[in-house]
Scaffold this motif. Structure first.
Motif, PDB file in Angstrom:
ATOM      1  N   GLN A  69      -6.015  -3.265  -6.223  1.00 60.39           N
ATOM      2  CA  GLN A  69      -6.552  -3.770  -4.870  1.00 60.39           C
ATOM      3  C   GLN A  69      -7.453  -5.028  -4.929  1.00 60.39           C
ATOM      4  O   GLN A  69      -8.046  -5.615  -5.868  1.00 60.39           O
TER       5      GLN A  69
ATOM      6  N   GLY B  88      -4.558  -2.068  -1.771  1.00 62.02           N
ATOM      7  CA  GLY B  88      -5.207  -0.904  -2.511  1.00 62.02           C
ATOM      8  C   GLY B  88      -4.293  -1.102  -3.843  1.00 62.02           C
ATOM      9  O   GLY B  88      -3.325  -1.576  -4.169  1.00 62.02           O
ATOM     10  N   ASP B  89      -4.744  -0.095  -4.836  1.00 60.26           N
ATOM     11  CA  ASP B  89      -4.091   0.108  -6.044  1.00 60.26           C
ATOM     12  C   ASP B  89      -2.815   0.781  -5.901  1.00 60.26           C
ATOM     13  O   ASP B  89      -2.760   1.629  -4.897  1.00 60.26           O
TER      14      ASP B  89
ATOM     15  N   HIS C  12       1.100   3.671  -3.070  1.00 63.69           N
ATOM     16  CA  HIS C  12      -0.247   3.726  -3.512  1.00 63.69           C
ATOM     17  C   HIS C  12      -0.472   5.301  -3.930  1.00 63.69           C
ATOM     18  O   HIS C  12      -1.327   5.566  -4.958  1.00 63.69           O
TER      19      HIS C  12
ATOM     20  N   TYR D 255      -8.840   1.358   0.936  1.00 60.01           N
ATOM     21  CA  TYR D 255      -7.822   0.255   1.196  1.00 60.01           C
ATOM     22  C   TYR D 255      -8.879  -0.787   1.809  1.00 60.01           C
ATOM     23  O   TYR D 255      -9.851  -0.573   2.626  1.00 60.01           O
TER      24      TYR D 255
END
Length: 433
Positions: free
Chosen positions: A359, A314-315, A335, A269
């Motif tokens: 992200q 983040g993704d 996430h 992150y």
């Protein structure tokens, strides 16, 4: 040419000198001694043309003038043409009525504009360039006067080209002031702060005299930079400790930043949901300004003007995007099975529920919707539903390691980047002298 590009020239000279062997400054001789070569003197009479012939040649040649600028929010056709050195009522009338010009140039602050004018300051050709998305292409608006004297406009699409640039600077007050002084784009400073966010406190940990060197991409259109690309490598000296990072992507893997010995610097992150901001309220007990009582503050507030971009740290997948009571406009990103982040009080939302986000992707903008006394972002980090201090959680590492197969390519890239960073550093030294 040297007066206009002293930094580029210095960097090139430094790179050439460093390539001679570990920073030792020497010039090798590859030919015979010049004093041993034969010398022959040649004398020849030159008859210059007469002044009348020279004047006729100049009159026959057409000299066009070129000037570049950028569109301003307050621009009218007249103000823009005036800065470009154009005095052409017919061109102004055409630009005012052309729908493409009105929608793609006027009212589009920041767009690069270039004008070609005749010796009499009439418009021959005008171009405006911009990047519409992340596709790697740019758009070019062209307004051109034909042989019949009439104007026509068109919009073209062409690929951006990536050029590698070197830069360096010294901290005197802040990282952003240093990049401005060194004529390096602000986007580079933002990326550097993200890369070293787990190692350097860019809010309180910078010291006067800290220095950096950076290699980055400039995405160009027709030879002019339109967008800053990725930071390729960076060296940052903070309080006497040297930090290195370089970008590397192993085939079949997601790219990231590594130290020169191959240790991953990429965190799960980002340290902050905003590129640059100030914490106005931390993760602690506080007196609530609206409820007028003490209560736990379960997130971190970042003060920033309305409209400042907000990014996901983040993704993940957008779990919620909409209005939610005191949060106002809010986006919630899931996430993984345990981690969830919340972005509240947004002025606008740029994503939809169930949308996948990466992200650093922009998901909204700072606002003051819901229970907010002023523009700011309220950011929360939840792990299995329990609130955690975002500043602590954001520094968890992915612990990604390079494979043995990728190591030779990484080591070769690391050696190349070390040479380029050394060249950038030499440019800083030369500039200081």
């Amino acid at each position: 040419m040297i007066e206009h590009h002293p930094r580029k020239l210095t960097a090139v000279l430094a790179a050439l000198l460093l390539g001679g062997g570990g920073g030792a400054f020497a010039v090798a001789s590859f030919g015979p001694d010049p004093s041993a070569l034969p010398v022959r003197e040649v004398l020849e009479a030159v008859e210059p043309q007469g002044l009348s012939e020279q004047a006729e040649a100049l009159d026959a040649h057409v000299f066009n003038l070129y000037r570049s600028d950028a569109v301003r929010a307050s621009d009218t056709v007249e103000s823009l043409l005036g800065r470009l050195g154009i005095s052409d009522p017919a061109a102004a009338a055409y630009l005012r009525q052309d729908a493409t010009v009105r929608t793609q140039m006027l009212g589009r602050p920041g767009r690069a504009v270039r004008a070609e004018a005749t010796a009499s300051h009439s418009l021959a050709r005008l171009t405006a360039r911009w990047v519409p998305d992340d596709s790697g292409n740019f758009r070019r608006l062209v307004v051109e006067r034909g042989e019949d004297g009439r104007f026509a406009s068109r919009v073209e699409t062409a690929p951006l080209s990536a050029a590698v640039r070197l830069g360096s600077g010294t901290i005197r007050s802040s990282l952003y002031a240093a990049v401005d002084e060194s004529h390096i784009p602000d986007e580079v400073a933002m990326q550097v702060a993200d890369i070293f966010s787990a190692e350097i406190d860019f809010h309180r940990g910078l010291r006067k005299g800290d220095r950096f060197s950076v290699v980055y991409e400039a995405l160009e259109a027709d030879g002019e930079p339109l967008r800053t690309g990725r930071v390729l490598s960076v060296e940052f000296v903070n309080s006497g400790k040297t930090h290195h990072a370089l970008w590397f992507q192993e085939p079949g893997q997601k790219g990231g930043y590594f130290s020169l010995d191959g240790k991953s610097l990429t965190s799960s992150y980002l340290a902050s949901p905003m590129e640059f901001s100030r914490v106005t309220s931390g993760f602690a007990m506080r007196f609530h300004p609206i409820l007028q009582k003490w209560r736990a503050h379960l997130g971190v507030d970042y003060g920033a003007p309305t409209g400042t971009p907000v990014r996901t740290v983040g993704d993940g997948i957008v779990e919620f995007a909409g209005w939610q009571n005191g949060f106002g406009n809010v986006v919630i990103v899931k996430h993984n099975a345990a981690d969830q982040t919340v972005y509240a009080h947004l002025s606008r939302i740029l994503v939809k529920p169930r949308q996948a986000v990466e992200q650093g992707q922009r998901i909204g903008a700072v606002g003051s919707t819901g229970w907010a006394t002023g523009p700011h972002l309220h950011f929360e980090f939840r792990v299995n539903g329990a609130h955690q201090n975002p500043i602590h959680v954001a520094k968890r590492s992915q612990a990604y390691t390079l494979s043995a197969a990728a190591r030779p390519a990484f080591d070769k890239l690391a050696r190349s980047m070390q040479s380029q960073l050394a060249a950038a550093s030499q440019a800083l030294v030369a500039g200081a002298e």
